[in-house]
Write a protein that holds these residues in place. Structure first.
Motif, short mmCIF file in Angstrom:
data_model
loop_
_atom_site.label_atom_id
_atom_site.label_comp_id
_atom_site.label_asym_id
_atom_site.label_seq_id
_atom_site.Cartn_x
_atom_site.Cartn_y
_atom_site.Cartn_z
N ALA A 38 1.02 -1.38 -0.10
CA ALA A 38 -0.05 0.05 0.00
C ALA A 38 0.91 1.26 0.22
N MET A 39 1.87 1.50 0.72
CA MET A 39 2.65 2.45 0.60
C MET A 39 3.54 2.56 -0.49
N ALA A 40 4.15 1.52 -1.22
CA ALA A 40 4.80 1.49 -2.33
C ALA A 40 3.78 2.09 -3.49
N ASP A 41 2.81 1.82 -3.56
CA ASP A 41 1.80 2.19 -4.44
C ASP A 41 1.71 3.60 -4.57
N LYS A 42 1.80 4.30 -3.30
CA LYS A 42 1.50 5.76 -3.23
C LYS A 42 2.77 6.49 -2.80
N ALA A 43 3.91 5.83 -3.24
CA ALA A 43 5.24 6.54 -2.83
C ALA A 43 5.51 7.86 -3.38
N ASP A 44 4.88 8.12 -4.53
CA ASP A 44 5.32 9.66 -5.04
C ASP A 44 4.57 10.64 -4.27
N LEU A 45 3.21 10.26 -3.56
CA LEU A 45 2.51 11.11 -2.84
C LEU A 45 3.15 11.41 -1.54
N TRP A 46 3.99 10.53 -0.96
CA TRP A 46 4.41 10.75 0.51
C TRP A 46 6.03 10.92 0.69
N LEU A 47 6.96 10.60 -0.56
CA LEU A 47 8.16 10.66 -0.43
C LEU A 47 8.31 12.46 -0.72
N ILE A 48 7.95 13.21 0.15
CA ILE A 48 8.16 14.52 -0.09
C ILE A 48 8.53 15.24 1.28
N GLU A 49 7.59 15.12 2.14
CA GLU A 49 8.19 15.61 3.52
C GLU A 49 7.57 14.68 4.94
N TRP A 50 8.06 14.90 5.96
CA TRP A 50 7.65 13.95 7.09
C TRP A 50 6.06 13.77 7.29
N VAL A 51 5.33 14.88 7.19
CA VAL A 51 4.19 15.15 7.36
C VAL A 51 3.43 14.17 6.56
N SER A 52 3.72 14.12 5.26
CA SER A 52 2.79 13.34 4.17
C SER A 52 3.19 12.05 4.61
N LEU B 261 10.30 5.74 6.77
CA LEU B 261 11.15 6.80 7.39
C LEU B 261 12.59 6.84 6.61
N VAL B 262 13.25 5.64 6.52
CA VAL B 262 14.38 5.70 5.84
C VAL B 262 14.19 6.23 4.60
N ALA B 263 13.26 5.59 3.74
CA ALA B 263 13.14 6.15 2.40
C ALA B 263 12.93 7.56 2.27
N THR B 264 12.00 8.51 3.31
CA THR B 264 11.76 9.76 3.38
C THR B 264 12.93 10.46 3.69
N TRP B 265 13.72 10.03 4.43
CA TRP B 265 14.94 10.72 4.98
C TRP B 265 15.80 11.17 3.74
N ARG B 266 15.61 10.55 2.47
CA ARG B 266 16.55 11.11 1.31
C ARG B 266 15.79 12.07 0.74
N TYR B 267 14.61 12.25 0.91
CA TYR B 267 13.85 13.54 0.11
C TYR B 267 13.41 14.65 1.03
N ALA B 268 13.27 14.33 2.15
CA ALA B 268 12.68 15.42 3.07
C ALA B 268 13.57 16.72 3.19
N SER B 269 13.20 17.89 3.32
CA SER B 269 13.70 19.23 3.09
C SER B 269 13.82 19.63 4.68
N TYR C 160 -6.00 15.13 9.27
CA TYR C 160 -5.97 16.06 8.26
C TYR C 160 -4.82 16.72 8.67
N SER C 161 -3.69 16.76 7.60
CA SER C 161 -2.31 17.44 8.18
C SER C 161 -2.08 18.64 6.71
N SER C 162 -1.07 19.24 7.29
CA SER C 162 -0.56 20.40 6.22
C SER C 162 0.79 20.39 6.04
#
Length: 454
Positions: free
Chosen positions: A59-73, A144-152, A218-220
């Motif tokens: 489920a997470m891999a299917d939506k990876a492009d939507l959450w590999l942006i920031e920690w909140v996503s 979290l390890v995957a997001t670490w590469r992209y989060a600003s 509901y997050s921002s």
């Protein structure tokens, strides 16, 4: 006498004793094998945990492009997948585990053992509670390890992950109790469907009760959760499950009132979250980071790693604006709290970027061109179309043309739009630069009646 000396004496005595030699070497005591370990190592618990792990990773891999942006996503998608996908699976597995003694016909036999009913229930439920939680935590760690590469900006919201894991374990407890109470072999799929509906349907409600669903979020990108939200959420879900377990299996059922009171208090606090939910603005997250171009491209700190791609996507637009007077000094992410009235807003950072790389540069440049030249961003709008609207549309399309935009089946554009766009393409550069400067000054001052075609 030291330990080594005692071992040597025992060895000598053993060699001198013929009976000891006949019996062979003394056996070492086996490690403790308690009932909890026996329950956790049975096949059903690890299989349930592996099923949750695989389902969540998919489920997470299917939506990876939507959450590999920031920690909140990442936190938001983990909560949605962990509870709406893993929750029904966990509850169904626990429900099946709860009916194990009834299927085997061992309920009366186990009732004669000295172990208390509460202890037996805890040991029996442990595999389908702990293993799915382990599967969720492994999924969260991988994400979290995957997001670490992209989060600003920022860091992982570990407290939210702990709250989600607690909610998943609570669903396992409730599913197990449903399996103990309901003597029906089709109870697990019914419990799975009921769990999904109970978690998902509150999201369509505007009532304050909706925040009692642990899956609702509901997050921002520019927010941070309230410091007390995670522990209160954990008290709500764990208290509810603990009260149900004690009411079912404790010798004194009145003890269930303690976790029930904690759950009720937590529920009262969650219902006070209001429309904003658990998230509040984080000024540091929305602070601007700019490049050194002209005009400057500025993004919020959570999108800082998108700046190189944004600058490259807007290079063609800026080349057409080079030398034009009255061009805004900055093109700023529209949602940033630090944007000023003189800045040109540009949206689409979460839409046209994937993993910090721009995927639709033409549409992103079109949004920026609209922020520079469309009076709607600076002036009060009206439903009545004016000649200035056709002229501004032509200017935007010239600044950021979209390949293949002309649709032969679409209605023909207004004549003023066509004449303005054709004129912008054919007029001398010096004359076009002068006219564009006058147009931007008139459009930004909201004197739209003074806008004239080139």
């Amino acid at each position: 006498m030291t330990v080594r000396e005692q071992q040597e004496v025992s060895a000598v005595q053993g060699s001198a004793d013929p009976q000891a030699r006949a019996d062979g070497p003394a056996r070492r005591p086996r490690p403790f094998r308690g009932p909890l370990r026996a329950e956790l190592t049975r096949w059903f618990g690890p299989v349930a945990g592996a099923t949750v792990l695989v389902a969540l990773l998919f489920a997470m891999a299917d939506k990876a492009d939507l959450w590999l942006i920031e920690w909140v996503s990442t936190a938001e998608h983990l909560r949605t997948a962990g509870l709406l996908v893993g929750g029904p699976l966990t509850a169904a597995a626990a429900c099946w585990q709860g009916g194990r003694e009834r299927r085997r016909g061992t309920r009366d036999l186990l009732a004669t053992m000295p172990r208390t009913p509460l202890r037996r229930a805890v040991f029996a439920a442990a595999p389908t509670i702990l293993w799915p939680v382990v599967g969720y935590l492994l999924t969260a760690a991988a994400c979290l390890v995957a997001t670490w590469r992209y989060a600003s900006y920022g860091s992982p919201w570990v407290s939210l992950i702990a709250a989600d894991a607690t909610a998943l374990g609570a669903l396992g407890v409730l599913g197990f109790l449903a399996g103990r109470v309901v003597p029906w072999r089709l109870a697990p799929p019914v419990v799975a469907v009921g769990t999904y509906l109970a978690l998902g349907l509150p999201g369509y409600s505007e009532s304050a009760i909706a925040w009692l669903s642990p899956a609702l979020d509901y997050s921002s990108p520019w927010g941070r959760p309230l410091w007390w939200y995670a522990p209160v959420s954990m008290a709500w879900t764990a208290g509810l499950a603990g009260a149900a377990l004690l009411a079912y299996a404790a010798r004194r059922r009145v003890t269930a009132l303690v976790p029930l009171a904690a759950a009720a208090t937590a529920a009262a606090l969650l219902m006070q979250l209001g429309d904003e939910g658990p998230w509040r603005p984080d000024p540091a997250a929305s602070a601007l980071v700019c490049d050194d171009g002209t005009p400057q491209v500025c993004a919020s700190r959570v999108h800082a790693r998108m700046l190189p791609g944004a600058s490259a996507a807007l290079a063609g637009l800026f080349s057409k604006l080079r030398g034009v007077p009255n061009v805004p000094a900055r093109v700023v992410e529209s949602e940033s709290s630090e944007a000023h009235g003189t800045d040109a807003p540009v949206s689409g950072w979460d839409t046209y970027f994937r993993r910090n790389q721009v995927t639709q540069p033409e549409l992103f440049a079109l949004n920026a061109a609209a922020g520079v030249a469309d009076p709607a961003f600076f002036c009060p709008t009206s439903d009545t179309r004016t000649p200035a609207d056709d002229i501004s549309s032509a200017v935007i399309d010239w600044l950021a043309p979209i390949p293949g935009r002309d649709d032969p089946l679409a209605a023909p554009p207004p004549p003023l739009y066509t004449r303005t766009l054709t004129r912008l393409r054919t007029m001398p550069e010096r004359e076009r630069t002068r006219w564009l400067g006058g147009y931007l000054a008139t459009a930004h001052s909201c004197h739209l009646q003074r806008v004239t075609a080139p």
